[in-house]
Motif scaffolding. Structure first.
Motif, PDB file in Angstrom:
ATOM      1  N   MET A 167     -20.243 -28.409 -36.263  1.00 52.17           N
ATOM      2  CA  MET A 167     -19.775 -29.634 -36.879  1.00 52.17           C
ATOM      3  C   MET A 167     -18.502 -30.407 -36.223  1.00 52.17           C
ATOM      4  SD  MET A 167     -20.118 -28.901 -40.958  1.00 52.17           S
ATOM      5  CE  MET A 167     -19.108 -27.290 -41.002  1.00 52.17           C
ATOM      6  N   LEU A 168     -17.687 -29.294 -35.554  1.00 50.81           N
ATOM      7  CA  LEU A 168     -16.374 -29.606 -35.029  1.00 50.81           C
ATOM      8  C   LEU A 168     -16.879 -30.452 -33.711  1.00 50.81           C
ATOM      9  CD1 LEU A 168     -13.427 -29.607 -35.104  1.00 50.81           C
ATOM     10  CD2 LEU A 168     -13.348 -27.300 -34.194  1.00 50.81           C
ATOM     11  N   ARG A 170     -19.597 -32.075 -33.151  1.00 51.45           N
ATOM     12  CA  ARG A 170     -20.177 -33.243 -33.401  1.00 51.45           C
ATOM     13  C   ARG A 170     -18.955 -34.151 -33.750  1.00 51.45           C
ATOM     14  NH1 ARG A 170     -24.618 -33.056 -37.973  1.00 51.45           N
ATOM     15  NH2 ARG A 170     -22.695 -32.600 -39.094  1.00 51.45           N
ATOM     16  N   HIS A 171     -18.191 -33.946 -34.575  1.00 52.46           N
ATOM     17  CA  HIS A 171     -16.897 -34.733 -34.811  1.00 52.46           C
ATOM     18  C   HIS A 171     -16.414 -35.212 -33.794  1.00 52.46           C
ATOM     19  CE1 HIS A 171     -13.189 -36.378 -36.614  1.00 52.46           C
ATOM     20  NE2 HIS A 171     -12.646 -35.503 -35.880  1.00 52.46           N
ATOM     21  N   SER A 174     -18.410 -37.659 -32.037  1.00 51.17           N
ATOM     22  CA  SER A 174     -18.510 -39.020 -32.746  1.00 51.17           C
ATOM     23  C   SER A 174     -17.310 -40.102 -32.406  1.00 51.17           C
ATOM     24  CB  SER A 174     -18.502 -38.913 -34.103  1.00 51.17           C
ATOM     25  OG  SER A 174     -17.657 -38.417 -34.681  1.00 51.17           O
ATOM     26  N   THR A 284      -6.703 -30.881 -37.081  1.00 60.32           N
ATOM     27  CA  THR A 284      -8.078 -31.008 -37.418  1.00 60.32           C
ATOM     28  C   THR A 284      -8.610 -29.354 -37.258  1.00 60.32           C
ATOM     29  OG1 THR A 284      -8.491 -33.082 -36.991  1.00 60.32           O
ATOM     30  CG2 THR A 284     -10.370 -31.651 -37.049  1.00 60.32           C
ATOM     31  N   LEU A 320     -15.645 -28.663 -42.682  1.00 59.89           N
ATOM     32  CA  LEU A 320     -14.645 -29.640 -41.826  1.00 59.89           C
ATOM     33  C   LEU A 320     -13.504 -30.249 -42.128  1.00 59.89           C
ATOM     34  CD1 LEU A 320     -14.228 -30.163 -38.765  1.00 59.89           C
ATOM     35  CD2 LEU A 320     -15.795 -32.057 -39.092  1.00 59.89           C
ATOM     36  N   LEU A 322     -10.657 -32.775 -41.414  1.00 64.57           N
ATOM     37  CA  LEU A 322     -10.135 -33.756 -40.529  1.00 64.57           C
ATOM     38  C   LEU A 322      -8.700 -34.263 -40.746  1.00 64.57           C
ATOM     39  CD1 LEU A 322     -13.157 -36.121 -40.678  1.00 64.57           C
ATOM     40  CD2 LEU A 322     -12.864 -34.316 -39.178  1.00 64.57           C
ATOM     41  N   THR A 326      -7.163 -35.319 -34.128  1.00 63.38           N
ATOM     42  CA  THR A 326      -8.307 -35.653 -33.398  1.00 63.38           C
ATOM     43  C   THR A 326      -8.279 -37.444 -33.454  1.00 63.38           C
ATOM     44  OG1 THR A 326      -9.592 -35.224 -35.409  1.00 63.38           O
ATOM     45  CG2 THR A 326      -9.544 -33.813 -33.464  1.00 63.38           C
ATOM     46  N   LYS A 328     -10.143 -41.315 -32.296  1.00 64.40           N
ATOM     47  CA  LYS A 328     -11.158 -41.939 -31.477  1.00 64.40           C
ATOM     48  C   LYS A 328     -10.698 -42.562 -30.028  1.00 64.40           C
ATOM     49  CE  LYS A 328     -14.479 -45.598 -32.732  1.00 64.40           C
ATOM     50  NZ  LYS A 328     -15.655 -44.669 -32.478  1.00 64.40           N
TER      51      LYS A 328
END
Length: 329
Positions: A167-168, A170-171, A174, A284, A320, A322, A326, A328
């Motif tokens: 999950m981490l 994949r975050h 993304s 995160t 997870l 957030l 982290t 974008k």
């Protein structure tokens, strides 16, 4: 004048029963008619009788104590586990005895062997390989283990590290990260599951993982390795650390070197220790449900002590969390 302390003989005489009856009632070794039990309870309350724990343990064969062995009590992850375990222990009338092996596998066996002589059961962490742990089966006490076991028939509790790591990763994918690194702690078997989860996610997106070696699961170690990672030819644009402590140390050192976080580097980790939400930027992380792990392990051990059925394995779902570390790309 010194007040006389009521004895078991005083209770027996006032209740009109034998001392053996009082002893069995107090220690839960036998049930009696409601009328007899009500009379004994009333006399105990009126006389202020307190049973002798040592004498009780000689009668029942139980100490009403449970041992918990952790790897580093200074790590808030383990503190949360202790908190959860202790709450359940107290609710069942048990005292928790804590042992800190201080991340030293050589200390584990002598400490646990000594602890086993004072408790009714043990919950344990270990850095030993499973192939080196046969001796724990000779302790002669019910056991619960934190971590996955494949060979030893010991009940265990674990958070799903592979899923949490996936999950981490994949975050981060993304968010547009391409150069992702993992600062690992290879002495931990849980590290293998986290590494596998990250790699599985990145492979599904045709991305490579850069792995860095850490020597200790501490903030000081994260701080120590930071310069070698960030001042290399090409540093990652996102870094996952084995645990929050390593991440916090790394972030401090990176900012000291002049890097802007998370603009130049996203950082994430595992454990969701309380301090992570107060850093700048806030961390995160994957919440491994540490306190729930302690609760589940203690409930499983008390069931074993009482001879009651309980699941042999318990897998706790991670979450997870957030935060601002982290960003974008």
């Amino acid at each position: 004048m010194k007040k006389n302390v009521a004895t078991i003989r005083d209770v027996a005489a006032a209740a009109g029963v034998s001392t053996a009856t009082v002893s069995k009632f107090v220690n839960g070794a036998q049930r009696f008619s409601p009328a007899v039990e009500a009379t004994i309870k009333e006399v105990i309350a009126r006389l202020g009788y307190r049973s002798n724990p040592l004498a009780a343990s000689m009668i029942t064969g139980r100490t009403k104590s449970i041992g918990l062995s952790v790897l580093d009590v200074a790590n808030p992850h383990f503190t949360s586990i202790v908190k959860g375990a202790n709450r359940v222990a107290l609710a069942h009338g048990y005292t928790l005895l804590l042992v800190d092996t201080e991340e030293n596998p050589d200390r584990e066996r002598p400490l646990l062997e000594a602890l086993s002589r004072r408790v009714d059961g043990i919950i344990m962490f270990s850095r030993m390989l499973e192939s080196e742990m046969d001796w724990v089966m000779e302790l002669g006490k019910p056991l619960v283990y934190f971590g996955r076991l494949s060979r030893l028939e010991i009940p265990w509790v674990i958070s799903d590290d592979h899923r949490g790591a996936y999950m981490l990763a994949r975050h981060l994918v993304s968010l547009g990260h391409k150069r992702i690194g993992y600062l690992r702690f290879p002495r931990s078997r849980r590290d293998e599951e986290r590494l596998a989860g990250i790699r599985a996610c990145l492979a599904a997106h045709d991305l490579e993982l850069t792995v860095y070696e850490g020597g200790a699961p501490t903030a000081a170690e994260g701080e120590r390795v930071c310069s070698s990672i960030m001042l290399g030819a090409e540093h990652p644009d996102a870094l996952i650390c084995y645990n929050d402590l390593m991440a916090l140390g790394f972030m401090k050192a990176a900012q000291t070197l002049g890097f802007k976080l998370p603009e130049q580097l996203s950082v994430a980790a595992f454990d969701n220790i309380e301090y992570g939400q107060y850093t700048s930027p806030a961390l995160t992380t994957v919440d491994l449900q540490s306190e729930r792990m302690g609760v589940a392990a203690m409930e499983k051990l008390i069931a074993a002590i009482d001879g009651k059925p309980a699941p042999a394995t318990t897998m706790i779902e991670p979450q997870l969390i957030l935060r601002g570390s982290t960003i974008k790309r």
